[in-house]
Design a protein around this motif. Structure first.
Motif, short mmCIF file in Angstrom:
data_model
loop_
_atom_site.label_atom_id
_atom_site.label_comp_id
_atom_site.label_asym_id
_atom_site.label_seq_id
_atom_site.Cartn_x
_atom_site.Cartn_y
_atom_site.Cartn_z
N ALA A 199 52.50 8.65 29.25
CA ALA A 199 53.02 8.47 30.90
C ALA A 199 52.23 9.36 31.70
CB ALA A 199 54.28 8.42 30.72
N PHE A 253 58.57 8.96 31.06
CA PHE A 253 59.64 8.59 30.54
C PHE A 253 60.85 9.62 30.60
CE2 PHE A 253 56.57 5.62 28.82
CZ PHE A 253 57.05 4.24 29.11
N ARG A 254 60.39 10.88 30.27
CA ARG A 254 61.17 12.09 30.00
C ARG A 254 61.27 13.17 30.88
NH1 ARG A 254 59.15 9.76 25.60
NH2 ARG A 254 60.70 8.96 24.26
N HIS A 282 51.61 0.19 22.61
CA HIS A 282 52.81 -0.01 22.91
C HIS A 282 53.02 -1.24 23.57
CE1 HIS A 282 54.44 4.27 21.87
NE2 HIS A 282 54.15 3.76 20.99
N VAL A 288 56.29 -2.85 22.77
CA VAL A 288 56.82 -2.51 21.39
C VAL A 288 57.72 -1.57 21.52
CG1 VAL A 288 55.97 -1.18 19.28
CG2 VAL A 288 54.39 -2.40 20.47
N THR A 299 50.93 13.29 27.36
CA THR A 299 52.20 12.59 26.38
C THR A 299 52.96 13.94 25.81
OG1 THR A 299 52.65 11.53 24.27
CG2 THR A 299 50.53 12.46 24.61
N SER A 300 54.27 13.58 25.73
CA SER A 300 55.28 14.81 25.43
C SER A 300 55.16 14.84 23.69
CB SER A 300 56.89 14.36 25.78
OG SER A 300 57.04 13.08 25.38
N ALA A 308 47.33 16.07 35.33
CA ALA A 308 46.12 15.38 34.79
C ALA A 308 45.08 15.19 35.87
CB ALA A 308 46.58 13.92 34.45
P1 OAD Z 1 56.87 10.98 28.16
O1 OAD Z 1 57.57 10.77 29.42
O2 OAD Z 1 57.62 11.27 26.89
O3 OAD Z 1 55.99 12.32 28.52
C1 OAD Z 1 55.20 12.56 29.63
C2 OAD Z 1 54.15 13.81 29.56
O4 OAD Z 1 53.38 13.98 30.43
C3 OAD Z 1 55.22 15.06 29.39
O5 OAD Z 1 54.91 15.83 28.64
C4 OAD Z 1 54.81 15.54 30.89
O6 OAD Z 1 54.99 17.09 30.84
C5 OAD Z 1 53.34 15.32 31.15
N1 OAD Z 1 53.23 15.10 32.73
C6 OAD Z 1 53.93 14.61 33.60
N2 OAD Z 1 53.26 14.52 34.71
C7 OAD Z 1 51.90 14.96 34.54
C8 OAD Z 1 50.58 14.97 35.11
N3 OAD Z 1 50.86 14.49 36.50
N4 OAD Z 1 49.62 15.36 34.53
C9 OAD Z 1 49.61 15.67 33.02
N5 OAD Z 1 50.91 15.49 32.51
C10 OAD Z 1 51.82 15.06 32.96
O7 OAD Z 1 55.87 9.92 28.02
P2 OAD Z 1 55.06 9.36 26.55
O8 OAD Z 1 54.71 10.77 25.78
O9 OAD Z 1 53.88 8.79 26.98
O10 OAD Z 1 57.40 4.07 24.23
O11 OAD Z 1 56.21 8.49 25.89
C11 OAD Z 1 55.61 8.06 24.67
C12 OAD Z 1 56.57 6.77 24.31
O12 OAD Z 1 58.14 7.21 24.69
C13 OAD Z 1 56.09 5.55 25.36
O13 OAD Z 1 55.12 5.01 25.14
C14 OAD Z 1 57.36 4.72 25.53
C15 OAD Z 1 58.59 5.99 25.45
O14 OAD Z 1 59.70 5.57 24.85
C16 OAD Z 1 57.67 2.93 24.22
O15 OAD Z 1 58.03 2.18 25.26
C17 OAD Z 1 57.76 2.44 23.11
#
Ligand code: OAD
Length: 248
Positions: free
Chosen positions: A21, A32-33, A119, A160, A187-188, A230
Motif C-alpha cells: 500500500a 492499511f496500517r 490479493h 483475497v 509494505t509493512s 516512495a
Molecule cells: P500496510 O498498510 O500494512 O503498510 C504500508 C507500509 O507502507 C508501511 O510500512 C508504511 O510505513 C509504508 N508507507 C506509507 N506511506 C509510504 C510512502 N509514501 N512511501 C513509502 N512507504 C510508505 O500495507 P501492506 O503492507 O500493503 O491485504 O498490507 C498488506 C496487506 O494487508 C494488504 O494487501 C491487505 C492488508 O490487510 C488484504 O487485503 C488481503
C-alpha cells in the motif's frame, strides 16, 4: 548501493518486485496500517474476511464500492514510484516480475503489463458459485449476477480476504526461486505469505532490498534498505539499478 553484486549483464538478471500500500499512498490511496488507515474505520474482521461478508454483505459491498469509486476518480493517478517500475519492465521485459498486494490498478495505469495481483483487484468481481472473475467498473451488490452459471449467481468483490489463498502463488514462488534481485516496496511486512518472500529470495541467493517509509517487520532480513517516501527513493533506486548494469 548494489556494491556487493557481481558484474551482471542486465539481460541475464531476474528481478522480482513486491509492492504494498505504501507505493500508492502518495497517489492519495490510504494504506492499511498507517494512522488514517482504513482499518480504523472498519475492523479487518468486518470487511476483509469471508465471515464478515456472511454476517454483513451490505457493509462489505459498500466498503469496496467506496474504494472502487475513489480509484476511478480522475484525482487518483500513478506516481513517480509506479512510473519507475514501468521503466524497469520496459527495459527488462520478461526478466522482471511485478507482484503486488495492492488491489488498485495504478501499476497498469503507469504502463506495467505483467502484474500479479496476489490479493485480487477492486476492478474485478467473482462469482460466488464458480469462482469465475469478471471486470467491474461500477458499484457491486447482490443484484449483480454472473454470466457463467445457469441459473445465474451473485458476485462478490474479487479480493483475497484473510483466511483465503492468495493468487498466483506457484508462479510467484517459481520467480523467487530464480531471482537475482528482490525488491520490497511500501509494505509493512506483516501479512503472510508476502511477508515471507524476502526469506525465499534470500534462500535463492538473491540480493534483497527494502524501500519503505520506515523499517518493516522483517527489515533485518534485507541486505540493503532505503527509507523515505516512495516517490523519492524508488525512482532514485531504479535509476541506479538501470545505470549500474551493462546493457549489451
Ligand atoms: P500496510 O498498510 O500494512 O503498510 C504500508 C507500509 O507502507 C508501511 O510500512 C508504511 O510505513 C509504508 N508507507 C506509507 N506511506 C509510504 C510512502 N509514501 N512511501 C513509502 N512507504 C510508505 O500495507 P501492506 O503492507 O500493503 O491485504 O498490507 C498488506 C496487506 O494487508 C494488504 O494487501 C491487505 C492488508 O490487510 C488484504 O487485503 C488481503
Amino acid at each position: 548501493m548494489l556494491a556487493n553484486l557481481p558484474p551482471y549483464k542486465l539481460k541475464q538478471l531476474k528481478v522480482v518486485v513486491l509492492t504494498g500500500a505504501g507505493i500508492s499512498a502518495e497517489s492519495g490511496l490510504k494504506t492499511f496500517r498507517d494512522n488514517n488507515g482504513l482499518w480504523e474505520e472498519h475492523s479487518i474482521e468486518e470487511v476483509a474476511t469471508p465471515d464478515g461478508f456472511e454476517r454483513n454483505a451490505e457493509l462489505v459491498y459498500r466498503f469496496y464500492n467506496q474504494r472502487r469509486r475513489q480509484l476511478l476518480s480522475p484525482d487518483v493517478k500513478p506516481n513517480k514510484a509506479h512510473l519507475a517500475l514501468a521503466k524497469i519492465e520496459r527495459v527488462m521485459g520478461n526478466n522482471f516480475t511485478l507482484v503486488t498486494q495492492n488491489v488498485d490498478n495504478l501499476h497498469q495505469k503507469s504502463g506495467n503489463k505483467n502484474v500479479l495481483h496476489m490479493h485480487g483487484s477492486l476492478l474485478s468481481a467473482r462469482c460466488l458459485r464458480s469462482g469465475h472473475s469478471s471486470a467491474i467498473y461500477s458499484d457491486l451488490d447482490h443484484s449483480n449476477q454472473c454470466d457463467c452459471c445457469q441459473p445465474t449467481n451473485s458476485l462478490r468483490p474479487d479480493i483475497v480476504w484473510f483466511g483465503e489463498m492468495p493468487k498466483y502463488m506457484p508462479q510467484i514462488e517459481e520467480c523467487l526461486s530464480q531471482a537475482d534481485i528482490f525488491i520490497s516496496i511500501g509494505t509493512s511486512g506483516t501479512v503472510y505469505p508476502a511477508a515471507g518472500f524476502v526469506s525465499l529470495a534470500n534462500q535463492s541467493g538473491a540480493h534483497t532490498v527494502e524501500l519503505n517509509m520506515e523499517p518493516s517487520s522483517g527489515y533485518n532480513e534485507f541486505a540493503e534498505k532505503h527509507y523515505g517516501p516512495a516517490t523519492e527513493i524508488v525512482s532514485k533506486f531504479v535509476d541506479t539499478l538501470l545505470k549500474g548494469f551493462n546493457f549489451d
